[in-house]
Design an enzyme around this catalytic site. Structure first.
Site, PDB file in Angstrom:
ATOM      1  N   THR A 125       0.821  -1.203   0.000  1.00  0.00           N
ATOM      2  CA  THR A 125       0.000   0.000   0.000  1.00  0.00           C
ATOM      3  C   THR A 125       0.860   1.260   0.000  1.00  0.00           C
ATOM      4  O   THR A 125       0.596   2.215  -0.743  1.00  0.00           O
ATOM      5  CB  THR A 125      -0.950   0.007   1.210  1.00  0.00           C
ATOM      6  N   ASP A 169      -2.922  -1.773  -4.962  1.00  0.00           N
ATOM      7  CA  ASP A 169      -1.998  -2.422  -4.034  1.00  0.00           C
ATOM      8  C   ASP A 169      -2.266  -3.921  -3.903  1.00  0.00           C
ATOM      9  O   ASP A 169      -1.868  -4.545  -2.916  1.00  0.00           O
ATOM     10  CB  ASP A 169      -2.021  -1.743  -2.661  1.00  0.00           C
ATOM     11  N   ARG A 209       3.069  -0.915  11.407  1.00  0.00           N
ATOM     12  CA  ARG A 209       1.744  -0.395  11.053  1.00  0.00           C
ATOM     13  C   ARG A 209       0.697  -0.733  12.104  1.00  0.00           C
ATOM     14  O   ARG A 209      -0.385  -0.147  12.115  1.00  0.00           O
ATOM     15  CB  ARG A 209       1.326  -0.882   9.677  1.00  0.00           C
ATOM     16  N   PHE A 228      11.689   1.758   0.705  1.00  0.00           N
ATOM     17  CA  PHE A 228      11.164   2.915  -0.014  1.00  0.00           C
ATOM     18  C   PHE A 228      10.346   3.833   0.871  1.00  0.00           C
ATOM     19  O   PHE A 228       9.898   4.889   0.422  1.00  0.00           O
ATOM     20  CB  PHE A 228      10.321   2.448  -1.212  1.00  0.00           C
TER      21      PHE A 228
END
Length: 213
Positions: A18, A86, A142, A188
């Site tokens: 995502t 995603d 997360r 990233f």
């Protein structure tokens, strides 16, 4: 003939699909389609007892992903709006083969074939893979309640299944480019240089003329 970009970002749980999809969509000004995950009412129960809740969980995902694919076709692609998602619905079979009992898998496969037979396919796949340490670190970062009870054995099996599936996918879909990214080496989210490397790689495929912006 060049095609309107429909990019699917794939990989095992926690690999950063995502986050990467959002960055690609923002950079290239594509429509973003995000997977429905936490809305699945069976997912927490599934991670507590995979055998008991797998069929309900997979059927919920299948129906919702089918609806989202219809949205891609009718709201975006038909209106010449490039899309980055995603996930793609083919991932359902990776999970179903791993989690469903044989009799449930037979039923599920028939329903899957009916629902997806005429659905749009991505014309580029970005496959991000990573080791267990990286996956669990990103899952921890997360902090989703429904993922609190994911077991290492299940996640390792899933990662192995993804590797097998993507190898087969490249053999059976030689017309769809697959960009493989090492999630252990490329962060990233934290490092702009890693993101720039990925965006440049995606851009080079777009500029080849196989897909158009």
């Amino acid at each position: 003939m060049a095609q309107l970009p429909f990019i699917a970002v794939e990989g095992p749980i926690g690999v950063g699909k995502t986050s990467l999809s959002k960055k690609i969509a923002a950079h290239f000004k594509f429509q973003l389609l995000e997977e429905i995950v936490e809305e699945n009412p069976f997912l927490g129960k599934f991670y507590d007892n995979i055998e008991e809740w797998s069929f309900q969980t997979e059927m919920f995902f299948l129906c919702n992903r089918h609806k989202q694919l219809e949205d891609i076709e009718h709201k975006f692609l038909r209106e010449s709006k490039p899309v980055v998602a995603d996930y793609h619905i083919f991932k359902n079979m990776i999970f179903a083969k791993r989690t469903l009992k044989e009799e449930h898998f037979r039923k599920y496969s028939r329903i899957f074939d009916i629902l997806t037979g005429d659905m749009p396919r991505p014309n580029m796949v970005i496959y991000v893979h990573a080791g267990l340490d990286t996956l669990f670190e990103r899952i921890r970062r997360r902090n989703r309640d429904v993922e609190a009870n994911i077991q290492p054995e299940y996640l390792q099996q899933l990662s192995d299944d993804y590797e097998t599936f993507m190898d087969q996918f490249e053999e059976t879909h030689p017309d769809i480019p697959v960009i493989r990214l090492d999630g252990d080496r490329l962060d990233f989210i934290k490092h702009q240089r890693d993101l720039d490397y990925i965006l440049e790689k995606v851009g080079s495929y777009l500029s080849k003329g196989e897909v158009i912006k």
